[in-house]
Design an enzyme around this catalytic site. Structure first.
Site, PDB file in Angstrom:
ATOM      1  N   CYS A 236      33.872  37.618  43.590  1.00  0.00           N
ATOM      2  CA  CYS A 236      33.303  36.793  44.672  1.00  0.00           C
ATOM      3  C   CYS A 236      32.661  37.674  45.743  1.00  0.00           C
ATOM      4  CB  CYS A 236      34.385  35.947  45.349  1.00  0.00           C
ATOM      5  SG  CYS A 236      35.514  35.130  44.241  1.00  0.00           S
ATOM      6  N   ASP A 237      33.352  38.764  46.100  1.00  0.00           N
ATOM      7  CA  ASP A 237      32.988  39.493  47.329  1.00  0.00           C
ATOM      8  C   ASP A 237      32.559  40.944  47.144  1.00  0.00           C
ATOM      9  OD1 ASP A 237      33.623  37.181  48.809  1.00  0.00           O
ATOM     10  OD2 ASP A 237      35.734  37.719  48.868  1.00  0.00           O
TER      11      ASP A 237
ATOM     12  N   CYS B 130      39.281  38.493  45.707  1.00  0.00           N
ATOM     13  CA  CYS B 130      38.419  38.230  44.550  1.00  0.00           C
ATOM     14  C   CYS B 130      37.223  39.179  44.532  1.00  0.00           C
ATOM     15  CB  CYS B 130      37.942  36.771  44.588  1.00  0.00           C
ATOM     16  SG  CYS B 130      36.812  36.370  43.245  1.00  0.00           S
TER      17      CYS B 130
END
Length: 315
Positions: free
Chosen positions: A139-140, A136
């Protein structure tokens, strides 16, 4: 009807959607039963740091966020069990769910079984999950400021992830097993025009390479294989993003609920209602588009309110 097995509301899944639904339903005195499933806490339990969930300016780990959500739901009267549902019968109300050989009966059900990112299936990939390997970008990506990251995939998702990562990373290399992309022309052009993105064609990842220093694991590169020549090369990079698609966890509901061709549960517009009255769907199991913890939690809230309304009308 054996009382221990009957519930007004059963929630299947314990990610942000399932546990938010449990919290709302518990506060409405529905004493929901939550089946935690094979991955209690959902996909967030395999992410280390979560910085984009509102209300945590310093970030929070995925497992801690899910633990807090679980405790909050239990505090108001939800009950969680570490069991997986193995079959369901949604053909008539009350609905029947079987978990570990035991039948449970419910007047309403919220399905929040989520989706799973597709992985390459390498032991080393599993080992460095959360330590340089991610599924993701939103997300990261932030953790790879001015670094070099690789993206595996050739579809629209891979191009979206690669383009998103250029906001943070200094360089993004797209690794694709073929010599042309599956992505739409618009997405291909966008990616090819971006000066930070490079492409490695006819290539697959054979192994994720890394080191452990002072107990800290860190990805340092990839062992790549050219599918045409068979030649192996070691490729230095700081992160690996997998963008080969998601699989909604809906095999349990085939033939029970209407699904899209990709297997996501179909819900009515502006609602969490499924094709079966009394069954509601929340989170990634019905969302091929956003797939964020906060959007999943939002639909979990909606599902609980929809279920509460449904139960009130069918008392």
């Amino acid at each position: 009807m054996n009382n221990s097995q009957y519930r007004k509301l059963i929630i299947v899944g314990s990610g942000p959607a399932g546990l938010t639904a449990a919290l709302y339903a518990a506060r409405a005195n529905l004493t929901p039963l939550v089946f935690e499933g094979i991955q209690p806490g959902g996909q967030l339990t395999i992410t280390t740091e979560v910085e984009n969930f509102p209300g945590f300016p310093d970030g929070i780990t995925g497992p801690e966020l899910m633990d807090r959500l679980r405790r909050q739901a239990i505090k108001f009267g939800a009950e969680t069990v570490f069991k997986s549902v193995e079959s369901v019968d949604f053909s008539k109300r009350p609905f029947t769910l079987v978990a570990e050989g035991k039948s449970y009966i419910a007047d309403a059900v919220i399905v929040a079984t989520g989706a799973s990112a597709k992985f390459l299936g390498l032991p080393s990939e599993k080992e460095y999950m959360g330590y340089g390997v991610s599924a993701c970008a939103t997300c990261d990506g932030f953790f790879f400021k001015n670094q070099h990251v690789a993206v595996v995939g050739g579809g629209d998702t891979a191009m979206e992830e690669a383009l998103y990562l250029t906001r943070h990373a200094a360089k993004v290399t797209v690794i694709h097993r073929r010599n042309e992309l599956r992505a739409s022309k618009v997405m291909q052009e966008r990616a090819k025009k971006n000066p930070k993105i490079e492409f490695l064609w006819d290539t697959i990842v054979e192994e994720v390479l890394g080191t452990t220093t002072a107990g800290q694991k860190r990805l340092t590169g990839l062992r790549l294989k050219n599918v045409k020549t068979g030649v192996l090369t070691d490729f230095q990079c700081d992160g690996l993003f997998l963008a080969i698609g998601h699989q909604p966890n809906t095999s349990l509901f085939q033939g029970q609920l209407e699904l899209t061709p990709l297997g996501y549960i179909v819900t009515k517009p502006h609602s969490t209602e499924t094709s079966v009255p009394g069954i509601f769907a929340a989170g990634d199991v019905a969302d091929p588009k956003y797939r964020q913890a906060v959007s999943a939690a939002g639909t979990g809230c909606m599902a609980a309110l929809d279920a509460e309304r449904f139960l009130a009308e069918h008392e």
